[in-house]
Write a protein that holds these residues in place. Structure first.
Motif, PDB file in Angstrom:
ATOM      1  N   ALA A  43       0.834  -1.205   0.000  1.00 18.88           N
ATOM      2  CA  ALA A  43       0.000   0.000   0.000  1.00 18.88           C
ATOM      3  C   ALA A  43       0.866   1.251   0.000  1.00 18.88           C
ATOM      4  O   ALA A  43       0.579   2.231  -0.707  1.00 18.88           O
ATOM      5  N   LEU A  44       1.946   1.229   0.764  1.00 21.10           N
ATOM      6  CA  LEU A  44       2.842   2.387   0.821  1.00 21.10           C
ATOM      7  C   LEU A  44       3.577   2.586  -0.502  1.00 21.10           C
ATOM      8  O   LEU A  44       3.793   3.726  -0.937  1.00 21.10           O
ATOM      9  N   GLN A  45       3.942   1.497  -1.152  1.00 25.27           N
ATOM     10  CA  GLN A  45       4.590   1.601  -2.464  1.00 25.27           C
ATOM     11  C   GLN A  45       3.629   2.190  -3.489  1.00 25.27           C
ATOM     12  O   GLN A  45       4.013   3.040  -4.304  1.00 25.27           O
ATOM     13  N   HIS A  46       2.377   1.755  -3.438  1.00 28.20           N
ATOM     14  CA  HIS A  46       1.372   2.315  -4.345  1.00 28.20           C
ATOM     15  C   HIS A  46       1.158   3.800  -4.048  1.00 28.20           C
ATOM     16  O   HIS A  46       1.035   4.619  -4.969  1.00 28.20           O
ATOM     17  N   GLY A  47       1.130   4.146  -2.762  1.00 31.78           N
ATOM     18  CA  GLY A  47       0.989   5.546  -2.380  1.00 31.78           C
ATOM     19  C   GLY A  47       2.160   6.379  -2.861  1.00 31.78           C
ATOM     20  O   GLY A  47       1.982   7.523  -3.316  1.00 31.78           O
ATOM     21  N   ALA A  48       3.372   5.829  -2.789  1.00 33.57           N
ATOM     22  CA  ALA A  48       4.559   6.541  -3.276  1.00 33.57           C
ATOM     23  C   ALA A  48       4.462   6.775  -4.784  1.00 33.57           C
ATOM     24  O   ALA A  48       4.829   7.852  -5.290  1.00 33.57           O
ATOM     25  N   LYS A  49       3.968   5.792  -5.507  1.00 35.75           N
ATOM     26  CA  LYS A  49       3.801   5.928  -6.955  1.00 35.75           C
ATOM     27  C   LYS A  49       2.803   7.037  -7.280  1.00 35.75           C
ATOM     28  O   LYS A  49       3.049   7.877  -8.168  1.00 35.75           O
ATOM     29  N   LEU A  50       1.685   7.082  -6.565  1.00 31.37           N
ATOM     30  CA  LEU A  50       0.690   8.137  -6.781  1.00 31.37           C
ATOM     31  C   LEU A  50       1.273   9.503  -6.425  1.00 31.37           C
ATOM     32  O   LEU A  50       1.045  10.491  -7.137  1.00 31.37           O
ATOM     33  N   PHE A  51       2.027   9.559  -5.337  1.00 35.19           N
ATOM     34  CA  PHE A  51       2.609  10.835  -4.908  1.00 35.19           C
ATOM     35  C   PHE A  51       3.563  11.378  -5.963  1.00 35.19           C
ATOM     36  O   PHE A  51       3.507  12.559  -6.322  1.00 35.19           O
ATOM     37  N   VAL A  52       4.427  10.526  -6.478  1.00 39.09           N
ATOM     38  CA  VAL A  52       5.415  10.967  -7.470  1.00 39.09           C
ATOM     39  C   VAL A  52       4.738  11.387  -8.778  1.00 39.09           C
ATOM     40  O   VAL A  52       5.130  12.375  -9.416  1.00 39.09           O
ATOM     41  N   ASN A  53       3.694  10.660  -9.179  1.00 44.84           N
ATOM     42  CA  ASN A  53       3.044  10.936 -10.459  1.00 44.84           C
ATOM     43  C   ASN A  53       2.080  12.111 -10.417  1.00 44.84           C
ATOM     44  O   ASN A  53       1.927  12.809 -11.430  1.00 44.84           O
ATOM     45  N   TYR A  54       1.449  12.344  -9.272  1.00 43.76           N
ATOM     46  CA  TYR A  54       0.396  13.350  -9.224  1.00 43.76           C
ATOM     47  C   TYR A  54       0.707  14.540  -8.316  1.00 43.76           C
ATOM     48  O   TYR A  54       0.165  15.620  -8.534  1.00 43.76           O
ATOM     49  N   CYS A  55       1.540  14.357  -7.314  1.00 41.49           N
ATOM     50  CA  CYS A  55       1.778  15.430  -6.342  1.00 41.49           C
ATOM     51  C   CYS A  55       3.130  16.116  -6.535  1.00 41.49           C
ATOM     52  O   CYS A  55       3.250  17.331  -6.339  1.00 41.49           O
ATOM     53  N   LEU A  56       4.133  15.339  -6.913  1.00 41.41           N
ATOM     54  CA  LEU A  56       5.497  15.855  -6.950  1.00 41.41           C
ATOM     55  C   LEU A  56       5.747  16.797  -8.121  1.00 41.41           C
ATOM     56  O   LEU A  56       6.829  17.349  -8.241  1.00 41.41           O
ATOM     57  N   ASN A  57       4.760  17.004  -8.970  1.00 42.50           N
ATOM     58  CA  ASN A  57       4.913  17.975 -10.050  1.00 42.50           C
ATOM     59  C   ASN A  57       4.892  19.410  -9.520  1.00 42.50           C
ATOM     60  O   ASN A  57       5.594  20.279 -10.029  1.00 42.50           O
ATOM     61  N   CYS A  58       4.060  19.648  -8.495  1.00 38.25           N
ATOM     62  CA  CYS A  58       3.914  21.000  -7.926  1.00 38.25           C
ATOM     63  C   CYS A  58       4.406  21.079  -6.488  1.00 38.25           C
ATOM     64  O   CYS A  58       4.898  22.113  -6.050  1.00 38.25           O
ATOM     65  N   HIS A  59       4.206  20.002  -5.740  1.00 39.58           N
ATOM     66  CA  HIS A  59       4.594  19.974  -4.332  1.00 39.58           C
ATOM     67  C   HIS A  59       5.912  19.224  -4.163  1.00 39.58           C
ATOM     68  O   HIS A  59       6.073  18.125  -4.695  1.00 39.58           O
ATOM     69  N   SER A  60       6.811  19.805  -3.419  1.00 41.85           N
ATOM     70  CA  SER A  60       8.067  19.113  -3.114  1.00 41.85           C
ATOM     71  C   SER A  60       7.907  18.298  -1.832  1.00 41.85           C
ATOM     72  O   SER A  60       6.917  18.438  -1.094  1.00 41.85           O
ATOM     73  N   ALA A  61       8.881  17.444  -1.587  1.00 45.53           N
ATOM     74  CA  ALA A  61       9.003  16.720  -0.319  1.00 45.53           C
ATOM     75  C   ALA A  61      10.481  16.819   0.052  1.00 45.53           C
ATOM     76  O   ALA A  61      11.203  15.832   0.124  1.00 45.53           O
ATOM     77  N   SER A  62      10.909  18.050   0.266  1.00 42.00           N
ATOM     78  CA  SER A  62      12.333  18.364   0.315  1.00 42.00           C
ATOM     79  C   SER A  62      13.037  17.955   1.602  1.00 42.00           C
ATOM     80  O   SER A  62      14.207  18.266   1.779  1.00 42.00           O
ATOM     81  N   TYR A  63      12.339  17.272   2.520  1.00 43.35           N
ATOM     82  CA  TYR A  63      12.998  16.753   3.711  1.00 43.35           C
ATOM     83  C   TYR A  63      13.213  15.245   3.616  1.00 43.35           C
ATOM     84  O   TYR A  63      13.588  14.612   4.596  1.00 43.35           O
ATOM     85  N   LEU A  64      12.961  14.697   2.429  1.00 44.72           N
ATOM     86  CA  LEU A  64      13.082  13.252   2.226  1.00 44.72           C
ATOM     87  C   LEU A  64      13.910  12.985   0.979  1.00 44.72           C
ATOM     88  O   LEU A  64      13.757  13.664  -0.035  1.00 44.72           O
ATOM     89  N   ARG A  65      14.773  11.990   1.066  1.00 43.39           N
ATOM     90  CA  ARG A  65      15.585  11.599  -0.087  1.00 43.39           C
ATOM     91  C   ARG A  65      14.950  10.387  -0.765  1.00 43.39           C
ATOM     92  O   ARG A  65      14.313   9.556  -0.117  1.00 43.39           O
ATOM     93  N   TYR A  66      15.162  10.273  -2.059  1.00 45.14           N
ATOM     94  CA  TYR A  66      14.572   9.167  -2.814  1.00 45.14           C
ATOM     95  C   TYR A  66      14.985   7.811  -2.247  1.00 45.14           C
ATOM     96  O   TYR A  66      14.164   6.889  -2.148  1.00 45.14           O
ATOM     97  N   ASN A  67      16.258   7.698  -1.866  1.00 44.04           N
ATOM     98  CA  ASN A  67      16.724   6.381  -1.402  1.00 44.04           C
ATOM     99  C   ASN A  67      16.119   5.976  -0.062  1.00 44.04           C
ATOM    100  O   ASN A  67      16.247   4.831   0.362  1.00 44.04           O
TER     101      ASN A  67
END
Length: 246
Positions: A43-67
């Motif tokens: 579920a968390l992996q699916h949520g990460a996929k949705l976040f990257v595809n739909y949210c990360l275009n305008c919203h950053s998550a600049s306190y977290l690294r991809y790895n």
């Protein structure tokens, strides 16, 4: 003149004193649906996929690294191939290229960083997950808004409904105090499937706010167990030390 100045100061002080109370009272009337937050890696992996595809275009998550997403069971290859679409490295922070001044011009306000949004909303509404889960399901068509969208939880929000292709288009039915939403145009997902997708996205956003939450809780339980054992030993030592005195 002096009396008018003093009267103005008193009014300002009264507003400053009671504004938080009014805000809390207004927030208390807001109905939030219970978010089915999951800790399941899929579920968390699916949520990460949705976040990257739909949210990360305008919203950053600049306190977290991809790895950091390796904690969800993903490999560096999975992250690089499925969640990264530019020239970033897996050790980079999850930032966006859009400039804040341009975003403010386009949307009226720069989209906020979402790393800690669940925790920030929790301080306002008691549960950031419940707020996000309800908010992302309450968008509806509104031709009077610049983006063509509005939201029952966040009226006159500047954010468009980025998940509309998945949910479809909802319209408001009923009066101002009895408003409800009706699905006028179905999306790619059924209502149940969309709710599940939003739940996964919210679960990921909650995890993103504190990736070490479960580890912290486990360490806390171990520490409490150690202190309990130490207390028993200390109490036994105290009784043995004082037995000849008492």
């Amino acid at each position: 003149m002096k009396s008018r100045v003093m009267s103005f100061i008193k009014r300002v002080a009264a507003v400053a004193l009671f504004a938080p109370v009014v805000a809390m009272a207004a927030g208390a009337e807001l109905h939030l649906d219970k978010a089915p937050v999951s800790k399941d890696p899929a579920a968390l992996q699916h949520g990460a996929k949705l976040f990257v595809n739909y949210c990360l275009n305008c919203h950053s998550a600049s306190y977290l690294r991809y790895n950091r997403l390796q904690a969800l069971g993903l490999t560096e290859g999975d992250i690089r191939d499925n969640l990264m679409f530019a020239g970033e490295k897996t050790g980079d922070l999850m930032r966006i290229s859009m400039r804040r001044d341009e975003a403010k011009k386009w949307f009226g306000a720069a989209p906020p960083d979402l790393t800690l949004v669940a925790r920030a909303r929790a301080s306002e509404f008691g549960s950031g997950a419940d707020w996000l889960y309800t908010y992302l399901r309450q968008f509806h068509r509104d031709p009077n808004r610049p983006t063509g969208w509005n939201n029952l939880v966040f009226p006159n929000v500047g954010m468009p409904h980025v998940l509309w292709e998945l949910q479809g288009e909802q319209v408001v039915k009923g009066g101002e105090h009895g408003a409800s939403l009706e699905l006028a145009k179905p999306g790619k997902l059924s209502p149940a499937e969309y709710d599940k997708a939003v739940a996964d996205l919210v679960s990921y956003i909650v995890w993103m706010g504190e990736p070490v939450a479960e580890k912290r809780k486990t360490i806390g339980m171990v520490v409490l167990a150690f202190l309990a054992g130490l207390f028993v030993l200390a109490f036994a030592l105290k009784k043995n030390y004082w037995k000849d005195i008492h």
